[in-house]
Design a protein around this motif. Sequence first.
Motif, mmCIF file in Angstrom:
data_model
loop_
_atom_site.group_PDB
_atom_site.id
_atom_site.type_symbol
_atom_site.label_atom_id
_atom_site.label_comp_id
_atom_site.label_asym_id
_atom_site.label_seq_id
_atom_site.Cartn_x
_atom_site.Cartn_y
_atom_site.Cartn_z
ATOM 1 N N TYR A 198 5.465 42.412 -17.841
ATOM 2 C CA TYR A 198 5.419 42.223 -19.292
ATOM 3 C C TYR A 198 5.869 43.505 -20.002
ATOM 4 O O TYR A 198 6.639 43.465 -20.962
ATOM 5 N N PHE A 199 5.395 44.660 -19.523
ATOM 6 C CA PHE A 199 5.800 45.933 -20.115
ATOM 7 C C PHE A 199 7.317 46.142 -19.995
ATOM 8 O O PHE A 199 7.928 46.799 -20.839
ATOM 9 N N LEU A 232 9.383 36.895 -13.473
ATOM 10 C CA LEU A 232 8.286 35.972 -13.729
ATOM 11 C C LEU A 232 8.691 34.920 -14.753
ATOM 12 O O LEU A 232 8.210 33.779 -14.704
ATOM 13 N N TYR A 233 9.596 35.279 -15.669
ATOM 14 C CA TYR A 233 10.009 34.335 -16.703
ATOM 15 C C TYR A 233 10.750 33.138 -16.113
ATOM 16 O O TYR A 233 10.648 32.019 -16.615
ATOM 17 N N ASN A 289 11.731 44.253 -22.044
ATOM 18 C CA ASN A 289 12.903 44.774 -22.755
ATOM 19 C C ASN A 289 13.878 45.451 -21.790
ATOM 20 O O ASN A 289 15.091 45.348 -21.955
ATOM 21 N N LYS A 290 13.323 46.110 -20.782
ATOM 22 C CA LYS A 290 14.184 46.741 -19.777
ATOM 23 C C LYS A 290 14.993 45.699 -19.022
ATOM 24 O O LYS A 290 16.198 45.855 -18.812
ATOM 25 N N SER A 291 14.340 44.621 -18.604
ATOM 26 C CA SER A 291 15.030 43.563 -17.856
ATOM 27 C C SER A 291 16.158 42.962 -18.679
ATOM 28 O O SER A 291 17.256 42.719 -18.173
ATOM 29 N N GLU A 292 15.888 42.737 -19.954
ATOM 30 C CA GLU A 292 16.910 42.161 -20.830
ATOM 31 C C GLU A 292 18.068 43.136 -21.017
ATOM 32 O O GLU A 292 19.234 42.736 -20.976
#
Length: 515
Positions: free
Chosen positions: A491-492, A44-45, A495-498
């Motif tokens: 959104y939750f 989404l970002y 941090n996982k995606s990064e």
Amino acid sequence: MTQPLFPLFTHLWLYCTVFLTGAAVMVIELLGTRLIAPFYGASLYVWASLISVTMIALAIGYFVGGRWADRAKRMGLTLIIALAGMFTLIVPWITGPILLATDSLGLRLGTFISTLILFTPSLTMLGMVGPFAVKLATSNLDGIGASTGSIYAVSTVGSVVGTLFLGFYLFPRIGSHEIFLGLGSGLFLLALIVAFFERKRFKLTTAILPVMLLFFIGVSLLPKITNNDHKQHHSSFQTRFERESLYGWVRVIDNPTLNLRLLTADASTIGAAGLSHGENVLTYQKIVGLIPMLAPDMSKALLIGQGAGHMATNLQHHGILTDTIEIDPAVAEAAQNYFDFTPTGKTIIGDARYEIRQLQGTYDLIILDVFTGGSEPVHLLTKETLSQIHALLSEQGLLALNFVSFLEEGTNIAVASVAKTLAEVFPYQLVFISEPGIDFNDFIFIVSKQLISIDSGTLKPDQSTWLRNRLLNLDQHAGIVLTDNFNPLEYFQANKSEYYRRMLVDSFGTEFFIR
């Protein structure tokens, strides 16, 4: 003198110009995601950054274009469109350096800054066309409303046509780099045509010379673009298959040193096998492979998110016929050609949310494994989707769902939310962790309409012990029920995606994810 009834026919060339530049705006915006996604993922970002940057650039273009239109005496639409063409032409060339430079900023800020640098110049120039066109189309103040409305209406129609043409026809046939180069060249051609119509305001040679100069500047960069397209970024990895599809940049990558073959989509690994034996090496899929022993009477399964096809192959060994749903045809092609996947049931190419509504009959096992691109298609993890899947399961059937996240000592809100949402639809649930003792992990949820027990099937003692060691007692209270109306899962999972992206970059190197 009265204003013409149909100003559109008075300045037909002008309306054609704003139509084409309006189409160019949407082509650049949509294609931007395909340049960014292999490096930062298709989250989404990325979309939020592209939309925001487009609005920012157009706002600047409207403001500057309006002032320039009132004051310009020696420059007109010709130069503006030529500048837009040059900035568009060089986008593929500067993408790699810009992405590398913004990598240290992290997923969200890095995505926004790289998007801002890459696309603001060309979109700003295209935004300037509208005010200039209004100025040229307005002969007196009495007609300014009609002229302005007509100009922006035609530009918006151009945007609609550009979106549909790119998505439905152009992009499935041509790579994003080639489309950028074609679009840049097309804008230069448009600038030359506009110069002919502006010859009454400026000398034709005066208008054309800057266009030719800018064109040669852009063209001079093409050899650099070509040289960067096919370079091998990391000596340890060998690309066997590469395809840019509507949904991502799909590749099959070999690492002979590690005896490993990977199937990747953008910045995500969706399949892995040993080079020498061709068998699956992902632990979470081994857990799923034991499910038939928990309910020995299974005969028909559905795999949502085919990937390399290993789970369907494993189910075939148990005599289970498996239908597969895969959204990306490039992934399905790679699975058959490089991972020896042979379908045993129906092979369905399409979005799972739509396709599961078309299915008839029931399944004894449904596997939902849709992690891709560093993120999940969150619309497949809502209560509504799970209710549709519930209707496809037989009374004794099981649903297995793979989810990637952090454990955080059982307090992770994303994991808890998936568990809580599943519990809203299915009364019985088991949760397994792929690699015990590691915070970042695959979580395998097994849910059913009937009671599930590790001891009730035909598992061998060592298999039962191995599985029991991965059994997780998960607290659902920290989570929320995910619905179509409210689903903050992405959104939750920020941090996982990064973390996931950084893990892949450390393994492959940053340049490996640049087209």
